[in-house]
Design a protein around this motif. Structure first.
Motif, PDB file in Angstrom:
ATOM      1  N   PHE A 303      47.687 -33.793-112.708  1.00 56.89           N
ATOM      2  CA  PHE A 303      48.852 -33.958-113.589  1.00 56.89           C
ATOM      3  C   PHE A 303      49.953 -32.969-113.211  1.00 56.89           C
ATOM      4  CE2 PHE A 303      51.053 -32.398-117.392  1.00 56.89           C
ATOM      5  CZ  PHE A 303      51.744 -33.542-117.750  1.00 56.89           C
ATOM      6  N   PHE A 304      49.592 -31.708-112.991  1.00 55.04           N
ATOM      7  CA  PHE A 304      50.602 -30.706-112.642  1.00 55.04           C
ATOM      8  C   PHE A 304      51.260 -31.038-111.298  1.00 55.04           C
ATOM      9  CE2 PHE A 304      47.686 -27.759-115.184  1.00 55.04           C
ATOM     10  CZ  PHE A 304      48.394 -27.983-116.348  1.00 55.04           C
ATOM     11  N   ILE A 305      50.476 -31.534-110.360  1.00 51.99           N
ATOM     12  CA  ILE A 305      51.055 -31.909-109.066  1.00 51.99           C
ATOM     13  C   ILE A 305      52.057 -33.044-109.235  1.00 51.99           C
ATOM     14  CG2 ILE A 305      50.528 -32.900-106.800  1.00 51.99           C
ATOM     15  CD1 ILE A 305      47.924 -31.405-106.789  1.00 51.99           C
ATOM     16  N   THR A 306      51.715 -34.047-110.064  1.00 48.06           N
ATOM     17  CA  THR A 306      52.645 -35.166-110.259  1.00 48.06           C
ATOM     18  C   THR A 306      53.921 -34.721-110.959  1.00 48.06           C
ATOM     19  OG1 THR A 306      51.559 -35.775-112.343  1.00 48.06           O
ATOM     20  CG2 THR A 306      50.779 -36.848-110.323  1.00 48.06           C
ATOM     21  N   VAL A 307      53.831 -33.725-111.832  1.00 48.01           N
ATOM     22  CA  VAL A 307      55.044 -33.192-112.470  1.00 48.01           C
ATOM     23  C   VAL A 307      55.957 -32.582-111.413  1.00 48.01           C
ATOM     24  CG1 VAL A 307      55.942 -31.426-114.035  1.00 48.01           C
ATOM     25  CG2 VAL A 307      54.001 -32.821-114.723  1.00 48.01           C
ATOM     26  N   GLY A 308      55.377 -31.783-110.524  1.00 49.73           N
ATOM     27  CA  GLY A 308      56.188 -31.201-109.460  1.00 49.73           C
ATOM     28  C   GLY A 308      56.722 -32.237-108.496  1.00 49.73           C
ATOM     29  N   ALA A 309      55.879 -33.236-108.177  1.00 46.67           N
ATOM     30  CA  ALA A 309      56.312 -34.266-107.232  1.00 46.67           C
ATOM     31  C   ALA A 309      57.396 -35.159-107.820  1.00 46.67           C
ATOM     32  CB  ALA A 309      55.107 -35.122-106.810  1.00 46.67           C
ATOM     33  N   GLY A 310      57.454 -35.269-109.148  1.00 49.42           N
ATOM     34  CA  GLY A 310      58.429 -36.142-109.773  1.00 49.42           C
ATOM     35  C   GLY A 310      59.777 -35.510-110.032  1.00 49.42           C
ATOM     36  N   MET A 311      59.947 -34.261-109.650  1.00 50.51           N
ATOM     37  CA  MET A 311      61.238 -33.596-109.882  1.00 50.51           C
ATOM     38  C   MET A 311      62.316 -34.191-108.963  1.00 50.51           C
ATOM     39  SD  MET A 311      60.191 -29.596-110.404  1.00 50.51           S
ATOM     40  CE  MET A 311      61.926 -29.160-110.562  1.00 50.51           C
ATOM     41  N   ASP A 312      63.483 -34.433-109.536  1.00 51.13           N
ATOM     42  CA  ASP A 312      64.614 -35.002-108.790  1.00 51.13           C
ATOM     43  C   ASP A 312      65.489 -33.859-108.271  1.00 51.13           C
ATOM     44  OD1 ASP A 312      66.691 -36.415-107.739  1.00 51.13           O
ATOM     45  OD2 ASP A 312      67.047 -37.659-109.514  1.00 51.13           O
ATOM     46  N   LEU A 313      65.146 -33.337-107.106  1.00 53.07           N
ATOM     47  CA  LEU A 313      65.909 -32.222-106.558  1.00 53.07           C
ATOM     48  C   LEU A 313      67.306 -32.657-106.117  1.00 53.07           C
ATOM     49  CD1 LEU A 313      63.264 -30.225-104.482  1.00 53.07           C
ATOM     50  CD2 LEU A 313      63.934 -29.983-106.876  1.00 53.07           C
ATOM     51  N   GLY A 314      67.481 -33.965-105.858  1.00 49.54           N
ATOM     52  CA  GLY A 314      68.813 -34.453-105.516  1.00 49.54           C
ATOM     53  C   GLY A 314      69.771 -34.296-106.680  1.00 49.54           C
ATOM     54  N   LEU A 315      69.307 -34.654-107.879  1.00 47.39           N
ATOM     55  CA  LEU A 315      70.129 -34.468-109.074  1.00 47.39           C
ATOM     56  C   LEU A 315      70.387 -32.995-109.330  1.00 47.39           C
ATOM     57  CD1 LEU A 315      71.506 -35.710-111.551  1.00 47.39           C
ATOM     58  CD2 LEU A 315      69.290 -35.626-112.736  1.00 47.39           C
ATOM     59  N   LEU A 316      69.387 -32.168-109.070  1.00 44.91           N
ATOM     60  CA  LEU A 316      69.575 -30.729-109.238  1.00 44.91           C
ATOM     61  C   LEU A 316      70.599 -30.189-108.259  1.00 44.91           C
ATOM     62  CD1 LEU A 316      68.702 -28.055-110.560  1.00 44.91           C
ATOM     63  CD2 LEU A 316      66.852 -27.915-108.879  1.00 44.91           C
ATOM     64  N   ALA A 317      70.590 -30.707-107.037  1.00 40.81           N
ATOM     65  CA  ALA A 317      71.565 -30.253-106.037  1.00 40.81           C
ATOM     66  C   ALA A 317      72.983 -30.708-106.396  1.00 40.81           C
ATOM     67  CB  ALA A 317      71.180 -30.787-104.660  1.00 40.81           C
ATOM     68  N   ASP A 318      73.098 -31.885-107.041  1.00 44.32           N
ATOM     69  CA  ASP A 318      74.424 -32.378-107.418  1.00 44.32           C
ATOM     70  C   ASP A 318      75.015 -31.593-108.583  1.00 44.32           C
ATOM     71  OD1 ASP A 318      74.260 -34.294-105.457  1.00 44.32           O
ATOM     72  OD2 ASP A 318      73.516 -35.867-106.814  1.00 44.32           O
ATOM     73  N   ARG A 319      74.178 -31.201-109.540  1.00 39.58           N
ATOM     74  CA  ARG A 319      74.690 -30.516-110.734  1.00 39.58           C
ATOM     75  C   ARG A 319      73.834 -29.268-111.017  1.00 39.58           C
ATOM     76  NH1 ARG A 319      73.809 -36.131-113.921  1.00 39.58           N
ATOM     77  NH2 ARG A 319      75.122 -37.450-112.610  1.00 39.58           N
ATOM     78  N   PRO A 320      73.796 -28.325-110.088  1.00 37.23           N
ATOM     79  CA  PRO A 320      72.886 -27.189-110.278  1.00 37.23           C
ATOM     80  C   PRO A 320      73.244 -26.335-111.491  1.00 37.23           C
ATOM     81  CG  PRO A 320      74.367 -26.797-108.438  1.00 37.23           C
ATOM     82  CD  PRO A 320      74.562 -28.218-108.839  1.00 37.23           C
ATOM     83  N   GLY A 321      74.529 -26.072-111.688  1.00 28.57           N
ATOM     84  CA  GLY A 321      74.929 -25.227-112.807  1.00 28.57           C
ATOM     85  C   GLY A 321      74.568 -25.838-114.145  1.00 28.57           C
ATOM     86  N   ARG A 322      74.859 -27.125-114.306  1.00 27.52           N
ATOM     87  CA  ARG A 322      74.591 -27.792-115.575  1.00 27.52           C
ATOM     88  C   ARG A 322      73.089 -27.881-115.849  1.00 27.52           C
ATOM     89  NH1 ARG A 322      76.724 -31.391-119.295  1.00 27.52           N
ATOM     90  NH2 ARG A 322      75.317 -33.068-119.968  1.00 27.52           N
TER      91      ARG A 322
END
Length: 653
Positions: A303-322
């Motif tokens: 479960f913990f691995i799937t939580v990490g694997a499901g993170m959208d780093l692209g969205l984080l890169a687009d709006r890191p401050g927010r």
């Protein structure tokens, strides 16, 4: 088949590599699993959309975990927690929901969306918090029990929250977000709803009173089955003599209970927790724990691995401050609410930080509630995606907050004003007992039973307060300080019993007492042989190894069960005892402090010779017992400042 094997290899390999590294760095297994998921998912792209579907399967690890926790809690313990469940847990959900909703409205969200966000983000991560508390041994602390009470209340509250969500719906036909991130139309949602409440629901279409009766009936069935059915089932399985049947029965109980709870619309985790509580007094409790534990660990890790694997780093890169600002703001807001509740419910010290920082993250139920709110059109697509990423980030930060909690607890302990020791110690007896743990309590009770009085001294305030509640006189103070020993009546005492489990402190007290009172009779508790030698050189008269006598008794019982008579086993025990005392006296002369015994050639050689002599003595048990020079002889001690008057001595234990 090849795809399944590839994915299984990726997930297991990531766990095997990342988790031991995180554990060795002191970061905990949860952070290792999350980091492994981030690496194989967003970073390397080795897993894809199947991580979302796999997460729902892996969430069954939470169900297993709550079943195991229920096995550790007897019904009486759960009843004692009722005030925390209703008061602390209910206030946490209500206050956090209100605070998050107010913050969301301040950021421009309408009231229905703000309330949906508040209800979703008020939940904390049951999987991460309970796993970390168990790893750190904090479940039985006041902070750990309070955190568990809140998590259990949150699990109960998920059902009414899901029922409330449709009331917040805007009723439009805007695109809606599915759990896998895709867009659903209203017609698709209707089909999904029909599938969710179809033939596999026992309460679909029933009136309110009917739903209540069926739900109570299901809960009652779980309780009755646990009380009357499980034990006969286990005896039936035991007759098969097949080890795998125990595992099958354990999984059947958990999965069957979870399935029954879903049929009546209750949380499966809540149902299995109840089943665990019912079985807490069962004679098969330990068997259930050993069978379920491996599955729980693997599923939670997945479960913990799937939580990490499901993170959208692209969205984080687009709006890191927010995104980062929202995650940090959510953690800070929840921590403030939790800190206020900790103060209200009088949690102090480390327990306050366990409770506050342990629950400050969002949880896995947030994924379900946010996706459901998006399906209903309460949240827009962009807001839902951002919130899901915020939940994942706060869960990723949870292990770091536990590390911060450890640091704060140590800092608070170092800077907190020390409790003042008792200055007016009423020394009624001529015996002083230093240390009132499980060893010292037995010594004190036997002395009291003989009609004598002892002065009990310990540096653990909680133990002292516990002793006082049971009517024993006990005093608080650091026994390694000479003035505290003097206040305890060292000048008038005849016997000093050192029952501490801290080897260094015990040796220090023996030196202090021997220097102040050469004629004092000192009895000291020892952890192992090296500690025996150190206490002997410090000047102790009698040294008792804490497990030696009980080990001899266990060995005697084993010999008797193998056919030896009680007399023969007793003779072997006496011979072994005498030989061991004689061996300790000889080895004490060869022992060199700070040098491991396996690197002391003279010590090793003499120990091997003594072992051979012991074998000879035991083989000759039908002859006269082994004769020693004298049972009380001891090797010469270093000269003291003042020689004690001669008296019979016992020696090394």
């Amino acid at each position: 088949m090849e795809a399944f094997l590839f994915q299984a290899t990726i997930y297991l390999g990531a766990a095997v590599i990342a988790v031991p590294v995180a554990a060795r760095l002191g970061l905990g297994s949860v952070l290792g699993y999350l980091a492994a998921g981030v690496i194989v998912g967003p970073v390397l792209g080795l897993v894809g959309e199947e991580a979302h579907d796999l997460r729902h399967f892996a969430e069954f690890g939470v169900v297993l975990m709550l079943f195991l926790i229920g096995l550790e809690m007897q019904p009486g313990v759960l009843w004692d927690m009722r005030h925390r469940l209703l008061g602390l847990g209910g206030l946490q959900i209500a206050l956090t929901t209100a605070a998050v909703a107010a913050g969301a409205m301040a950021l421009g969200q309408p009231l229905p969306a703000a309330v949906a966000l508040g209800l979703s983000l008020a939940m904390s991560s049951t999987a991460i918090v309970l796993q970390t508390l168990s790893e750190k041994g904090l479940m039985k602390t006041s902070g750990g029990r309070s955190a568990f009470s809140v998590l259990l209340t949150q699990d109960i509250a998920v059902v009414p929250v899901l029922a409330l969500m449709p009331l917040l719906s805007l009723g439009g036909t805007e695109p809606m977000l599915a759990p896998d991130g895709s867009i659903r139309r209203a017609s698709e949602l209707e089909k999904a709803a029909e599938g969710a409440h179809g033939a596999l629901s026992l309460v679909d279409g029933l009136p309110g009173w009917g739903v209540t009766l069926v739900t109570l009936g299901a809960v009652g069935l779980v309780i009755l089955a646990g009380v009357y059915l499980v034990q006969p089932l286990f005896r039936y399985i035991h007759a098969t003599r097949l080890r795998e049947m125990y595992t099958a029965l354990a999984l059947f109980l958990v999965i069957g209970t979870a399935f029954l709870m879903t049929l009546v619309g209750l949380s499966p985790a809540l149902g299995t927790f109840l089943a665990g509580v019912v079985l807490a007094n069962s004679e098969f409790r330990h068997e259930l724990q050993s069978d379920i534990e491996p599955f729980k660990g693997l599923l939670l890790g997945l479960f913990f691995i799937t939580v990490g694997a499901g993170m959208d780093l692209g969205l984080l890169a687009d709006r890191p401050g927010r995104i980062l600002g929202l995650a940090i703001g959510l953690v800070a807001l929840k921590a403030l609410v939790l800190l206020a509740l900790a103060h209200l419910f009088k949690l102090k010290g480390r327990s306050r930080w366990i409770f506050t920082l342990g629950l400050a993250q969002a949880g896995e139920f947030g994924f379900v509630l946010i996706a459901f709110a998006a399906q209903l059109g309460i949240l827009g697509q962009r807001m839902a995606q951002e919130t899901l990423l915020v939940i994942a980030l706060t869960m990723l930060s949870a292990p770091l907050m536990f590390l911060a909690m450890d640091w704060l607890a140590r800092r608070q302990k170092d800077h907190a004003p020390r409790e003042a020791p008792d200055e007016n110690i009423d020394s009624e007896g001529e015996i002083i007992i230093v240390g009132i743990g499980r060893f010292g309590q037995v010594v004190n009770r036997m002395i009291e039973a003989a009609g004598m009085k002892a002065t009990v001294l310990d540096n653990d305030l909680q133990k002292i307060q516990l002793m006082r509640r049971f009517g024993f006189k006990a005093y608080f103070g650091d026994p390694t300080r000479p003035e505290i020993l003097q206040a305890a009546g060292l000048d008038k005492a005849k016997v000093l019993v050192i029952a501490l489990d801290n080897p260094e402190a015990a040796v220090k007290i023996v030196r202090l007492a021997r220097r102040a009172r050469p004629d004092l009779f000192i009895i000291a508790r020892a952890r192992d042989r090296a500690h025996v030698f150190a206490l002997h050189r410090a000047g102790a008269d009698k040294i008792v190894r804490e497990v030696f006598d009980s080990s001899l008794r266990a060995a005697r019982y084993a010999l008797e069960s193998m056919g030896l008579s009680e007399f023969e086993a007793a003779e072997l025990e006496r011979t072994f005892y005498q030989h061991d005392r004689h061996a300790l006296k000889e080895l004490a002369e060869l022992w060199v402090p700070e040098v491991p015994v396996d690197r002391n050639p003279a010590y090793v050689k003499r120990a091997q010779e003594l072992d051979k002599a012991l074998e000879t003595a035991l083989m000759a048990r039908d002859k006269a017992p082994l004769k020693l020079e004298s049972e009380g002889d001891e090797p010469a001690r270093p000269p003291r400042e003042e020689a004690p008057p001669p008296r019979p001595r016992g020696g090394l234990g």
